[in-house]
Design a protein around this motif. Structure first.
Motif, PDB file in Angstrom:
ATOM      1  N   THR A  28      31.230 -10.953  33.511  1.00  0.00           N
ATOM      2  CA  THR A  28      31.747 -11.081  34.871  1.00  0.00           C
ATOM      3  C   THR A  28      30.680 -10.646  35.864  1.00  0.00           C
ATOM      4  OG1 THR A  28      33.970 -10.569  34.093  1.00  0.00           O
ATOM      5  CG2 THR A  28      33.554 -10.292  36.447  1.00  0.00           C
ATOM      6  N   GLN A  29      30.489 -11.457  36.893  1.00  0.00           N
ATOM      7  CA  GLN A  29      29.471 -11.103  37.880  1.00  0.00           C
ATOM      8  C   GLN A  29      30.045 -10.199  38.964  1.00  0.00           C
ATOM      9  OE1 GLN A  29      27.264 -14.290  39.779  1.00  0.00           O
ATOM     10  NE2 GLN A  29      25.535 -12.880  40.062  1.00  0.00           N
ATOM     11  N   ARG A  30      29.291  -9.182  39.274  1.00  0.00           N
ATOM     12  CA  ARG A  30      29.650  -8.249  40.327  1.00  0.00           C
ATOM     13  C   ARG A  30      29.297  -8.850  41.679  1.00  0.00           C
ATOM     14  NH1 ARG A  30      27.799  -2.066  39.681  1.00  0.00           N
ATOM     15  NH2 ARG A  30      28.611  -1.211  41.611  1.00  0.00           N
ATOM     16  N   ASN A  31      30.057  -8.456  42.710  1.00  0.00           N
ATOM     17  CA  ASN A  31      29.791  -8.980  44.042  1.00  0.00           C
ATOM     18  C   ASN A  31      28.391  -8.604  44.511  1.00  0.00           C
ATOM     19  OD1 ASN A  31      32.291 -10.131  44.329  1.00  0.00           O
ATOM     20  ND2 ASN A  31      33.195  -8.315  45.270  1.00  0.00           N
ATOM     21  N   TRP A  32      27.587  -9.633  44.771  1.00  0.00           N
ATOM     22  CA  TRP A  32      26.263  -9.400  45.313  1.00  0.00           C
ATOM     23  C   TRP A  32      26.409  -8.793  46.704  1.00  0.00           C
ATOM     24  CZ3 TRP A  32      22.887 -10.647  49.203  1.00  0.00           C
ATOM     25  CH2 TRP A  32      21.524 -10.474  48.914  1.00  0.00           C
ATOM     26  N   ASP A  34      25.763  -5.691  45.358  1.00  0.00           N
ATOM     27  CA  ASP A  34      25.949  -4.484  44.540  1.00  0.00           C
ATOM     28  C   ASP A  34      25.242  -4.647  43.200  1.00  0.00           C
ATOM     29  OD1 ASP A  34      27.506  -3.466  46.541  1.00  0.00           O
ATOM     30  OD2 ASP A  34      29.403  -3.991  45.576  1.00  0.00           O
ATOM     31  N   GLN A  35      24.323  -3.759  42.908  1.00  0.00           N
ATOM     32  CA  GLN A  35      23.548  -3.828  41.653  1.00  0.00           C
ATOM     33  C   GLN A  35      23.045  -5.243  41.396  1.00  0.00           C
ATOM     34  OE1 GLN A  35      22.691  -1.056  39.868  1.00  0.00           O
ATOM     35  NE2 GLN A  35      23.660   0.006  41.564  1.00  0.00           N
ATOM     36  N   HIS A  36      22.596  -5.927  42.460  1.00  0.00           N
ATOM     37  CA  HIS A  36      21.972  -7.261  42.360  1.00  0.00           C
ATOM     38  C   HIS A  36      22.915  -8.302  41.773  1.00  0.00           C
ATOM     39  CE1 HIS A  36      18.521  -4.737  43.028  1.00  0.00           C
ATOM     40  NE2 HIS A  36      18.769  -4.090  41.909  1.00  0.00           N
ATOM     41  N   GLY A  37      24.228  -8.080  41.882  1.00  0.00           N
ATOM     42  CA  GLY A  37      25.164  -9.047  41.310  1.00  0.00           C
ATOM     43  C   GLY A  37      25.074  -9.098  39.799  1.00  0.00           C
ATOM     44  N   ASN A  38      24.779  -7.988  39.177  1.00  0.00           N
ATOM     45  CA  ASN A  38      24.643  -7.937  37.717  1.00  0.00           C
ATOM     46  C   ASN A  38      25.928  -8.351  37.000  1.00  0.00           C
ATOM     47  OD1 ASN A  38      21.996  -7.215  37.782  1.00  0.00           O
ATOM     48  ND2 ASN A  38      22.312  -5.080  37.185  1.00  0.00           N
ATOM     49  N   CYS A  39      25.783  -8.698  35.725  1.00  0.00           N
ATOM     50  CA  CYS A  39      26.893  -9.171  34.895  1.00  0.00           C
ATOM     51  C   CYS A  39      27.361  -8.044  33.968  1.00  0.00           C
ATOM     52  CB  CYS A  39      26.426 -10.343  34.049  1.00  0.00           C
ATOM     53  SG  CYS A  39      25.581 -11.637  34.993  1.00  0.00           S
ATOM     54  N   TYR A  40      28.665  -7.984  33.737  1.00  0.00           N
ATOM     55  CA  TYR A  40      29.248  -6.909  32.925  1.00  0.00           C
ATOM     56  C   TYR A  40      30.236  -7.479  31.922  1.00  0.00           C
ATOM     57  CZ  TYR A  40      27.411  -3.673  36.438  1.00  0.00           C
ATOM     58  OH  TYR A  40      26.575  -2.959  37.275  1.00  0.00           O
ATOM     59  N   LYS A  41      30.311  -6.797  30.776  1.00  0.00           N
ATOM     60  CA  LYS A  41      31.314  -7.181  29.769  1.00  0.00           C
ATOM     61  C   LYS A  41      31.759  -5.931  29.017  1.00  0.00           C
ATOM     62  CE  LYS A  41      31.958  -9.980  25.588  1.00  0.00           C
ATOM     63  NZ  LYS A  41      31.308 -10.917  24.646  1.00  0.00           N
TER      64      LYS A  41
END
Ligand SMILES: [Ca+2]
Ligand SMILES: [Ca+2]
Length: 173
Positions: A28-32, A34-41
């Motif tokens: 899931t992409q974080r709102n850019w 914030d942390q460069h829109g990094n992806c998390y799982k």
């Protein structure tokens, strides 16, 4: 005519932004920005810390970094909303002091952790504890064993993070 060109360009830019796949399947992409829109799982299979570390690397990322208070709050609520029923309250992130006892670094880039959120009387290195576990109920940190060398190490779920993938879309004017 100029207006039409301008509107077309703006529209294409918007479509392009929507079309650019920010994260691989399952992330899931974080709102850019914030942390460069990094992806998390959230990985819902409980694992030892060093196995969790390998899983994240295999995906092209790292066990999640917690840079500051806001970042910690994001990662924690992301874990809580995605952990399902198979995880307990605890999860791994990418902090370790395996290199130098007492110096906590992030797996992402080896940088020393400037922000910390240790629980009372932690880190205590009780059983050669070199990996970082977060209690999602309190967001507080504990250092704990990463492997079974001295005592059975815990296996918990974990959060992987990675940079967003390159934009696939380009506009030909
Ligand atoms: Ca330690
Ligand atoms: Ca500890």
């Amino acid at each position: 005519m100029m207006n039409r060109v301008l509107i077309f360009s703006v529209l294409m830019a918007a479509l392009c932004a929507l079309a650019s796949a920010g994260c691989p399947e399952g992330y899931t992409q974080r709102n850019w920005p914030d942390q460069h829109g990094n992806c998390y799982k959230v990985f819902k299979n409980a694992a030892l810390w060093f196995h969790a570390d390998h899983f994240c690397r295999a995906d092209g990322g790292w066990l999640a970094t917690i840079s500051d208070e806001d970042d910690g709050a994001f990662v924690n609520s992301f874990f809580i909303s995605n952990r399902g029923y198979s995880c307990n309250d605890w999860y791994w992130v990418g902090g370790t002091d395996a290199l130098h006892e007492g110096i906590w670094r992030w797996q992402q880039d080896g940088s020393v952790a400037t922000y910390t959120n240790w629980a009372a009387r932690q880190p205590d290195n009780w059983w050669d504890e070199d990996s970082l576990m977060v209690n999602s109920a309190t967001r507080e940190w504990n250092d704990i064993q990463m492997d079974d060398l001295r005592v059975d190490a815990p296996e918990v779920c974990f959060v992987c993070e990675m940079y967003p993938t390159e934009r696939q879309c380009s506009i030909v004017a």
